[in-house]
Design a protein around this motif. Sequence first.
Motif, PDB file in Angstrom:
ATOM      1  N   ARG A  49      34.222  15.620  21.489  1.00 41.90           N
ATOM      2  CA  ARG A  49      34.904  16.679  20.730  1.00 41.90           C
ATOM      3  C   ARG A  49      35.635  17.640  21.666  1.00 41.90           C
ATOM      4  NH1 ARG A  49      31.674  20.837  16.773  1.00 41.90           N
ATOM      5  NH2 ARG A  49      33.148  22.574  16.890  1.00 41.90           N
ATOM      6  N   GLU A  50      35.016  17.984  22.804  1.00 39.15           N
ATOM      7  CA  GLU A  50      35.657  18.877  23.764  1.00 39.15           C
ATOM      8  C   GLU A  50      36.859  18.209  24.416  1.00 39.15           C
ATOM      9  OE1 GLU A  50      35.081  22.113  24.449  1.00 39.15           O
ATOM     10  OE2 GLU A  50      33.717  22.023  22.746  1.00 39.15           O
ATOM     11  N   ASP A  69      39.195  24.115  16.273  1.00 39.22           N
ATOM     12  CA  ASP A  69      37.760  23.935  16.521  1.00 39.22           C
ATOM     13  C   ASP A  69      37.013  23.636  15.218  1.00 39.22           C
ATOM     14  OD1 ASP A  69      35.684  23.985  18.546  1.00 39.22           O
ATOM     15  OD2 ASP A  69      34.916  25.756  17.528  1.00 39.22           O
ATOM     16  N   LEU A 117      37.951  20.084  14.003  1.00 39.25           N
ATOM     17  CA  LEU A 117      37.278  19.031  14.766  1.00 39.25           C
ATOM     18  C   LEU A 117      35.801  18.936  14.405  1.00 39.25           C
ATOM     19  CD1 LEU A 117      38.881  19.419  18.314  1.00 39.25           C
ATOM     20  CD2 LEU A 117      39.238  17.562  16.671  1.00 39.25           C
ATOM     21  N   ALA A 118      35.183  20.078  14.075  1.00 30.27           N
ATOM     22  CA  ALA A 118      33.783  20.055  13.646  1.00 30.27           C
ATOM     23  C   ALA A 118      33.647  19.276  12.342  1.00 30.27           C
ATOM     24  CB  ALA A 118      33.267  21.480  13.471  1.00 30.27           C
ATOM     25  N   GLN A 129      34.242  15.613  13.103  1.00 29.27           N
ATOM     26  CA  GLN A 129      33.099  14.988  13.766  1.00 29.27           C
ATOM     27  C   GLN A 129      32.066  14.545  12.739  1.00 29.27           C
ATOM     28  OE1 GLN A 129      30.867  17.581  16.432  1.00 29.27           O
ATOM     29  NE2 GLN A 129      30.650  15.888  17.878  1.00 29.27           N
ATOM     30  N   SER A 143      33.494  11.545  11.005  1.00 30.60           N
ATOM     31  CA  SER A 143      33.461  10.359  11.862  1.00 30.60           C
ATOM     32  C   SER A 143      32.079   9.725  11.858  1.00 30.60           C
ATOM     33  CB  SER A 143      33.863  10.746  13.292  1.00 30.60           C
ATOM     34  OG  SER A 143      33.828   9.627  14.141  1.00 30.60           O
TER      35      SER A 143
END
Length: 230
Positions: free
Chosen positions: A93-94, A189, A192-193, A196, A199
């Motif tokens: 993720r980073e 951010d 993406l959380a 994630q 996913s």
Amino acid sequence: MARKPTQKSATPAAPSGDKPERERIIAAFMALLADKSIEQIGFAEIAKAAGVSLSELRGQFGSTLAMFAAQVKETDRAVLAGADDDMTEEPPRERLFDVLMRRLEVLEPHKAAVRSLTRSAMRNPGLAFALNGLAVRSQQWMLTAADIDAAGPRGMVRAQGLAVLFASVLRTWVDDDDPGLARTMATLDRALARGQRWSGFLDDVLRIPQRLGRRRRRRRDADDEGTAAA
């Protein structure tokens, strides 16, 4: 969040006569796109702004969308060339956050053009569909740059999800005038959380056909053995 972007000029560079013909055309198109919608841009004014003839323009590109596709490819190349080796040990993720922020840095001089195109896509489904195809292909490269698998059906679904995610971030970015892009970074951010979590769910779903496939093979092998014994 891994990093803060380095600010660059928000003004696209004017086409220079010293640049190759193809680069001048792309630069002229992006400068025009910053001032008007893509539907209003004609071939003649692109040729005039780039300092080329209509014949030379046609020799390089067949449509304004092809010009934008060329700009997307150049953006991809710039992002990939700026890979940060210090991020290799970071979580996926980073790494992806870093790659996408780097993409926004590269896009900064074209913010007005991206804003214009985003608005056109919102009222033109055909354009939105075409842009999505370009975005998915581009995000496959971004996933790869973040060392996340982008191959096969699973990779394609990931790229499509990331294209939608990044489009939502762009809607914040085009109106974010903060030099530090705090609002954009927070939006990315959070996105993406959510991505994630999606996913993880997707990986579970995609394992199901694999398990079913193994069960079918075992069942078929058992049937074959039974037939042979008979």
